[in-house]
Design a protein around this motif. Sequence first.
Motif, PDB file in Angstrom:
ATOM      1  N   LEU A   1       2.667  -1.556  -3.074  1.00 47.47           N
ATOM      2  CA  LEU A   1       3.788  -2.305  -2.504  1.00 47.47           C
ATOM      3  C   LEU A   1       3.495  -2.736  -1.076  1.00 47.47           C
ATOM      4  O   LEU A   1       3.873  -3.840  -0.651  1.00 47.47           O
ATOM      5  CB  LEU A   1       5.058  -1.458  -2.553  1.00 47.47           C
ATOM      6  CG  LEU A   1       5.612  -1.140  -3.943  1.00 47.47           C
ATOM      7  CD1 LEU A   1       6.828  -0.221  -3.837  1.00 47.47           C
ATOM      8  CD2 LEU A   1       5.984  -2.411  -4.704  1.00 47.47           C
ATOM      9  N   LYS A   2       2.808  -1.897  -0.323  1.00 47.99           N
ATOM     10  CA  LYS A   2       2.470  -2.250   1.056  1.00 47.99           C
ATOM     11  C   LYS A   2       1.525  -3.451   1.093  1.00 47.99           C
ATOM     12  O   LYS A   2       1.671  -4.348   1.935  1.00 47.99           O
ATOM     13  CB  LYS A   2       1.839  -1.062   1.764  1.00 47.99           C
ATOM     14  CG  LYS A   2       1.604  -1.296   3.253  1.00 47.99           C
ATOM     15  CD  LYS A   2       1.080  -0.042   3.935  1.00 47.99           C
ATOM     16  CE  LYS A   2       0.877  -0.296   5.429  1.00 47.99           C
ATOM     17  NZ  LYS A   2       0.358   0.916   6.110  1.00 47.99           N
ATOM     18  N   LEU A   3       0.562  -3.502   0.168  1.00 45.22           N
ATOM     19  CA  LEU A   3      -0.336  -4.647   0.111  1.00 45.22           C
ATOM     20  C   LEU A   3       0.414  -5.918  -0.276  1.00 45.22           C
ATOM     21  O   LEU A   3       0.113  -7.010   0.232  1.00 45.22           O
ATOM     22  CB  LEU A   3      -1.474  -4.379  -0.878  1.00 45.22           C
ATOM     23  CG  LEU A   3      -2.536  -3.370  -0.418  1.00 45.22           C
ATOM     24  CD1 LEU A   3      -3.554  -3.136  -1.519  1.00 45.22           C
ATOM     25  CD2 LEU A   3      -3.233  -3.835   0.860  1.00 45.22           C
ATOM     26  N   PHE A   4       1.387  -5.809  -1.171  1.00 46.95           N
ATOM     27  CA  PHE A   4       2.225  -6.965  -1.505  1.00 46.95           C
ATOM     28  C   PHE A   4       2.966  -7.458  -0.268  1.00 46.95           C
ATOM     29  O   PHE A   4       3.039  -8.665  -0.003  1.00 46.95           O
ATOM     30  CB  PHE A   4       3.220  -6.602  -2.610  1.00 46.95           C
ATOM     31  CG  PHE A   4       2.779  -6.992  -3.982  1.00 46.95           C
ATOM     32  CD1 PHE A   4       2.887  -8.299  -4.416  1.00 46.95           C
ATOM     33  CD2 PHE A   4       2.235  -6.053  -4.838  1.00 46.95           C
ATOM     34  CE1 PHE A   4       2.482  -8.665  -5.688  1.00 46.95           C
ATOM     35  CE2 PHE A   4       1.813  -6.401  -6.114  1.00 46.95           C
ATOM     36  CZ  PHE A   4       1.937  -7.716  -6.542  1.00 46.95           C
TER      37      PHE A   4
ATOM     38  N   TYR B   1      13.540  -6.930  -2.865  1.00 50.06           N
ATOM     39  CA  TYR B   1      13.976  -6.417  -4.161  1.00 50.06           C
ATOM     40  C   TYR B   1      12.730  -5.981  -4.931  1.00 50.06           C
ATOM     41  O   TYR B   1      11.686  -6.641  -4.886  1.00 50.06           O
ATOM     42  CB  TYR B   1      14.746  -7.471  -4.961  1.00 50.06           C
ATOM     43  CG  TYR B   1      16.087  -7.780  -4.347  1.00 50.06           C
ATOM     44  CD1 TYR B   1      17.227  -7.065  -4.708  1.00 50.06           C
ATOM     45  CD2 TYR B   1      16.210  -8.762  -3.365  1.00 50.06           C
ATOM     46  CE1 TYR B   1      18.453  -7.327  -4.125  1.00 50.06           C
ATOM     47  CE2 TYR B   1      17.436  -9.022  -2.772  1.00 50.06           C
ATOM     48  CZ  TYR B   1      18.549  -8.305  -3.151  1.00 50.06           C
ATOM     49  OH  TYR B   1      19.752  -8.552  -2.559  1.00 50.06           O
ATOM     50  N   VAL B   2      12.825  -4.856  -5.613  1.00 50.17           N
ATOM     51  CA  VAL B   2      11.738  -4.341  -6.437  1.00 50.17           C
ATOM     52  C   VAL B   2      12.277  -4.170  -7.858  1.00 50.17           C
ATOM     53  O   VAL B   2      13.372  -3.631  -8.050  1.00 50.17           O
ATOM     54  CB  VAL B   2      11.201  -2.999  -5.899  1.00 50.17           C
ATOM     55  CG1 VAL B   2      10.099  -2.457  -6.803  1.00 50.17           C
ATOM     56  CG2 VAL B   2      10.686  -3.165  -4.473  1.00 50.17           C
ATOM     57  N   THR B   3      11.532  -4.624  -8.846  1.00 50.13           N
ATOM     58  CA  THR B   3      12.020  -4.625 -10.224  1.00 50.13           C
ATOM     59  C   THR B   3      11.609  -3.357 -10.963  1.00 50.13           C
ATOM     60  O   THR B   3      10.543  -2.788 -10.701  1.00 50.13           O
ATOM     61  CB  THR B   3      11.498  -5.852 -10.991  1.00 50.13           C
ATOM     62  OG1 THR B   3      10.094  -5.694 -11.258  1.00 50.13           O
ATOM     63  CG2 THR B   3      11.712  -7.125 -10.185  1.00 50.13           C
ATOM     64  N   VAL B   4      12.459  -2.922 -11.893  1.00 50.23           N
ATOM     65  CA  VAL B   4      12.163  -1.770 -12.746  1.00 50.23           C
ATOM     66  C   VAL B   4      12.670  -2.057 -14.158  1.00 50.23           C
ATOM     67  O   VAL B   4      13.627  -2.802 -14.343  1.00 50.23           O
ATOM     68  CB  VAL B   4      12.828  -0.472 -12.225  1.00 50.23           C
ATOM     69  CG1 VAL B   4      12.214  -0.034 -10.914  1.00 50.23           C
ATOM     70  CG2 VAL B   4      14.333  -0.638 -12.094  1.00 50.23           C
TER      71      VAL B   4
ATOM     72  N   THR C   1      12.714   4.958  -3.419  1.00 47.37           N
ATOM     73  CA  THR C   1      12.279   5.748  -2.273  1.00 47.37           C
ATOM     74  C   THR C   1      10.866   5.349  -1.851  1.00 47.37           C
ATOM     75  O   THR C   1      10.578   5.186  -0.660  1.00 47.37           O
ATOM     76  CB  THR C   1      12.318   7.248  -2.606  1.00 47.37           C
ATOM     77  OG1 THR C   1      13.663   7.611  -2.915  1.00 47.37           O
ATOM     78  CG2 THR C   1      11.835   8.086  -1.431  1.00 47.37           C
ATOM     79  N   TRP C   2       9.964   5.175  -2.811  1.00 44.35           N
ATOM     80  CA  TRP C   2       8.601   4.781  -2.477  1.00 44.35           C
ATOM     81  C   TRP C   2       8.553   3.382  -1.866  1.00 44.35           C
ATOM     82  O   TRP C   2       7.709   3.106  -1.019  1.00 44.35           O
ATOM     83  CB  TRP C   2       7.726   4.856  -3.720  1.00 44.35           C
ATOM     84  CG  TRP C   2       7.524   6.267  -4.198  1.00 44.35           C
ATOM     85  CD1 TRP C   2       7.614   7.408  -3.449  1.00 44.35           C
ATOM     86  CD2 TRP C   2       7.229   6.691  -5.526  1.00 44.35           C
ATOM     87  NE1 TRP C   2       7.387   8.516  -4.220  1.00 44.35           N
ATOM     88  CE2 TRP C   2       7.143   8.114  -5.512  1.00 44.35           C
ATOM     89  CE3 TRP C   2       7.019   6.033  -6.728  1.00 44.35           C
ATOM     90  CZ2 TRP C   2       6.856   8.853  -6.648  1.00 44.35           C
ATOM     91  CZ3 TRP C   2       6.734   6.773  -7.861  1.00 44.35           C
ATOM     92  CH2 TRP C   2       6.651   8.162  -7.819  1.00 44.35           C
ATOM     93  N   ALA C   3       9.450   2.497  -2.309  1.00 49.76           N
ATOM     94  CA  ALA C   3       9.515   1.166  -1.701  1.00 49.76           C
ATOM     95  C   ALA C   3       9.886   1.270  -0.229  1.00 49.76           C
ATOM     96  O   ALA C   3       9.299   0.602   0.633  1.00 49.76           O
ATOM     97  CB  ALA C   3      10.518   0.297  -2.451  1.00 49.76           C
ATOM     98  N   HIS C   4      10.869   2.109   0.081  1.00 43.18           N
ATOM     99  CA  HIS C   4      11.257   2.305   1.479  1.00 43.18           C
ATOM    100  C   HIS C   4      10.096   2.881   2.279  1.00 43.18           C
ATOM    101  O   HIS C   4       9.815   2.445   3.405  1.00 43.18           O
ATOM    102  CB  HIS C   4      12.464   3.237   1.564  1.00 43.18           C
ATOM    103  CG  HIS C   4      13.702   2.662   0.960  1.00 43.18           C
ATOM    104  ND1 HIS C   4      14.826   3.408   0.677  1.00 43.18           N
ATOM    105  CD2 HIS C   4      14.001   1.399   0.568  1.00 43.18           C
ATOM    106  CE1 HIS C   4      15.756   2.632   0.141  1.00 43.18           C
ATOM    107  NE2 HIS C   4      15.280   1.414   0.064  1.00 43.18           N
ATOM    108  N   GLU C   5       9.400   3.850   1.710  1.00 43.91           N
ATOM    109  CA  GLU C   5       8.280   4.489   2.415  1.00 43.91           C
ATOM    110  C   GLU C   5       7.103   3.532   2.588  1.00 43.91           C
ATOM    111  O   GLU C   5       6.265   3.725   3.474  1.00 43.91           O
ATOM    112  CB  GLU C   5       7.845   5.745   1.663  1.00 43.91           C
ATOM    113  CG  GLU C   5       8.893   6.851   1.690  1.00 43.91           C
ATOM    114  CD  GLU C   5       8.555   8.029   0.791  1.00 43.91           C
ATOM    115  OE1 GLU C   5       9.278   9.043   0.870  1.00 43.91           O
ATOM    116  OE2 GLU C   5       7.579   7.937   0.023  1.00 43.91           O
TER     117      GLU C   5
ATOM    118  N   LEU D   1      16.836  -2.321  -5.987  1.00 43.21           N
ATOM    119  CA  LEU D   1      16.217  -2.490  -7.291  1.00 43.21           C
ATOM    120  C   LEU D   1      16.959  -3.537  -8.106  1.00 43.21           C
ATOM    121  O   LEU D   1      18.175  -3.672  -8.007  1.00 43.21           O
ATOM    122  CB  LEU D   1      16.222  -1.175  -8.068  1.00 43.21           C
ATOM    123  CG  LEU D   1      15.487   0.017  -7.451  1.00 43.21           C
ATOM    124  CD1 LEU D   1      15.507   1.179  -8.424  1.00 43.21           C
ATOM    125  CD2 LEU D   1      14.072  -0.341  -7.055  1.00 43.21           C
ATOM    126  N   THR D   2      16.211  -4.261  -8.904  1.00 43.37           N
ATOM    127  CA  THR D   2      16.809  -5.128  -9.921  1.00 43.37           C
ATOM    128  C   THR D   2      16.240  -4.722 -11.273  1.00 43.37           C
ATOM    129  O   THR D   2      15.092  -4.293 -11.372  1.00 43.37           O
ATOM    130  CB  THR D   2      16.516  -6.622  -9.677  1.00 43.37           C
ATOM    131  OG1 THR D   2      15.106  -6.812  -9.592  1.00 43.37           O
ATOM    132  CG2 THR D   2      17.177  -7.097  -8.408  1.00 43.37           C
TER     133      THR D   2
END
Length: 573
Positions: free
Chosen positions: A121-124, A150-153, A167-171, A179-180
Amino acid sequence: MTMKVVAAIDLGTSNSCCGYVLETFNPPYEPICCCPGIVSDVYEKTPTALLVRRGTLEAVSFGADAITAWQNDNNSGEPPEFHIFRRFKMALYTAEPGADTVVQAEDGYSMEVGSVIRKSLKLFKESLIAKVNRENANYITDADAQIRWYVTVPAIWPETARAKMQTWAHEAGLLRAELTLEPEAAAISNLKRSSVEDQIRRNDLRKFMLVDVGGGTVDISGIQIQKMDPLQVSNLYARRGAAYGGEQVDAKFRQMLTEVIKHAGFSRMTQQVAYELSAVMDHFAACKARYGNQRVDLNRLLDALYDERYKSTQYDREAEIRSGLSNYNRSHSTNLLFRSNFLHFNDNEMQHFFQDTVDGVCSAIRAALDEHDVSMIVVTGGLSRSRFLAAAVKEQFEPVTSRNRRMRGIIESGQPSIDIARGSVIFGIDKILGNETIQSRILSRGYGVMCIDGYRPLVKMSDSVGVGETRDSYGQPATPEQTSCLIPFYTHGADPYNRDEQRQIGNLELAIRPGIDTAVGYRIYFGDTTLRMEAMGNGSNNRTDKNPKTQPVISLRSMCHEIKYLEYIIYRT
């Protein structure tokens, strides 16, 4: 500082992409899709692959660039510098709650899945900021304040998996990321396409099913259209789906290789020949979107398996492979051929590799149709490009043969690979403009708390809950001296009191004022992406206060080892 970008990351099982829209959020708007590195011409995305440096575990690259660097590393003749992680997302779906989840690199090296996802996610994030600033002269100066992420699941993921992902997205630096759900995002994307919108308006269609078939899962969402302008929809039923997707097709092909290649210990040698086997699987993955006679090059894989010992003998490698294929063809009624180090097959054999996945997808669609009639089925996701899947869905569910006589037809999405990222961005923009696209959802599980006097359900399975809807609950401390209260938070199935269907997902921690008359109260907010709880009450025994004092958001202490505290728990269905 002004919000300048709405961005969504679709981190898929097999392929990934990112979509974004810049500052002008007023319609019409069309999200721009991008990826770190090179984008596949077939899937309009980049492979889900993270390259890290050995020793330091520094993230080097993502996607097709990562695969190219790993290939060069393996061909250099020098000791390898990198590990590459692929197809790691589904580890969250299959993980046991509270367990430490690790994923393996292609060479067998293990890493905690949260670390792999954070690095990805950090590279994105870095790639998107670099692209926007390169094309718009340092447009983004403060990413934390100027980008809404927004991160999809997948919809079928359990609550603990969704909580981890957010949580990992925030970190990873995606502050305030929400999330969507992938099928909902894909539904929004298709409803915002003129061809689908015209058909809906022309035929006055109000109910449809979105079938999202990706790399690891099939996700199904039933949509009730309430308004088209602005777009507002609600769920017809709770989340549905199963673990069927492109990865299952690949697994069947890989199983065939294991049966056919009779070299002693092949199934145990896959890590030693990881590069060669990965190249074969990538070649096969490209074949899945094509038709007609095809072939996959096995030469390098076989060279790695049949080493120097055999070159000094009269050993006939090709004869052994043909013998293995002959046995496989007899057992599975296929006609696979091996000539000049290439495995040859046609549409009949490709359908053989697809069959289990196609059957699973159609079974999931049928179960959803048995619950609710719909006027239209929209099929999207990377695997929907396969004509084997498309043909099976049309054959079984088109109006002529379907038991559902009200159905008007089946639509294949025009851009199935990027629907999720595109729809997530549109969903985010609508929120900024004050429109809640998703008005209500049907819960796939109920929620409740464990009290001294037993389990107390707060919402039931299959309840319809609206965005912003609240539920209140009160209780009395066990003793007057208590200054804090830990309330176990659970999900449950159709019968709230069936212990076998109850699953603890967190602990609600309340600070309370000592006193015999103190009421312990909490309010649950059903938001668009989270289930949020707040302490309430003024410390008295007044349990009917219509305007209770709301304290700061309370913590949900996670059952998951790697997350110590959460301010909310994802509930989206």
